[in-house]
Design an enzyme around this catalytic site. Structure first.
Site, PDB file in Angstrom:
ATOM      1  N   HIS A 145       0.836  -1.205   0.000  1.00 43.80           N
ATOM      2  CA  HIS A 145       0.000   0.000   0.000  1.00 43.80           C
ATOM      3  C   HIS A 145       0.874   1.259   0.000  1.00 43.80           C
ATOM      4  CE1 HIS A 145      -3.625   2.371   1.612  1.00 43.80           C
ATOM      5  NE2 HIS A 145      -2.606   3.215   1.763  1.00 43.80           N
ATOM      6  N   GLU A 146       1.866   1.289   0.893  1.00 44.63           N
ATOM      7  CA  GLU A 146       2.711   2.491   1.001  1.00 44.63           C
ATOM      8  C   GLU A 146       3.578   2.662  -0.245  1.00 44.63           C
ATOM      9  OE1 GLU A 146       1.856   4.482   3.201  1.00 44.63           O
ATOM     10  OE2 GLU A 146       0.713   3.054   4.391  1.00 44.63           O
TER      11      GLU A 146
ATOM     12  N   HIS B  55       1.862   4.515  -2.866  1.00 44.69           N
ATOM     13  CA  HIS B  55       1.880   5.970  -2.690  1.00 44.69           C
ATOM     14  C   HIS B  55       3.107   6.593  -3.378  1.00 44.69           C
ATOM     15  CE1 HIS B  55      -1.464   7.056  -0.103  1.00 44.69           C
ATOM     16  NE2 HIS B  55      -1.203   6.066   0.727  1.00 44.69           N
TER      17      HIS B  55
HETATM   18 ZN    ZN Z   1      -2.530   5.284   2.066  1.00 44.78          ZN
END
Ligand code: ZN
Ligand code: ZN
Length: 174
Positions: free
Chosen positions: A137-138, A141
């Site tokens: 998830h990170e 980003h």
């Molecule tokens: Zn996030």
């Protein structure tokens, strides 16, 4: 990095800074350490398990995570590379930059991460389940990708109101 990490608010979708591919970090100084400390503090205060620099408007390849909430499990990854592997699992994810929105996201259950620490030394770790999901998830980003990019049509409909509200709020804040 000419920013004071004590004065960085969290960027919220649809802030275009969340959509940029972040640049590699090549200076490992006190400012970087202060930024990472600030990110860990913000993450904890928001009850999150991960936070990436672009969520603070800093377009650099850095994220922090802590999947347990124990201070010893704080992790900081600079210029990470991830290698997801194993079977894929679907689970619900939220994001501190997209409040009120929940998305079912398919991620690999296992993940290796290779990165640098705050002094520029290499780290290599293997994670599973929630930790592996958090890294993926990170990492997204840092590539300018959000969970809403991975939304099914069902999730898109379920989250429509919350996303509209965020858009309106962002419009008003400008
Ligand atoms: Zn996030
Ligand atoms: Zn971690």
């Amino acid at each position: 990095m000419p920013l004071d990490p004590d004065r960085l608010p969290l960027s919220e979708d649809p802030d275009p800074r969340l959509r940029k591919r972040c640049a590699a970090i090549d200076v490992f100084d006190d400012r970087l350490a202060a930024l990472a400390a600030r990110m860990l503090e913000l993450m904890r205060r928001a009850d999150g398990i991960g936070l990436a620099a672009p969520q603070l408007g800093v377009l650099s390849r850095l994220f922090v995570c802590n999947a347990t909430g124990e201070p010893d499990d704080d992790c900081v990854f600079v210029n990470p590379k991830i290698s997801p592997s194993g079977e894929t699992e679907i689970a619900e994810e939220g994001c501190l930059s997209i409040p009120e929105v929940k998305v079912n996201v398919a991620r690999s259950r296992l993940c290796r991460i290779e990165a640098l620490d705050l002094t520029g030394h290499p780290i290599r770790l293997d994670g599973a389940d929630l930790v592996a999901r958090c890294w993926q998830h990170e990492y997204d980003h840092l590539e300018g990708r959000l969970i809403t990019d991975r939304m099914s049509e069902t999730d898109r409909i379920a989250n429509r109101k919350a996303l509209k509200a965020l858009e309106a709020e962002y419009g008003r804040s400008r």
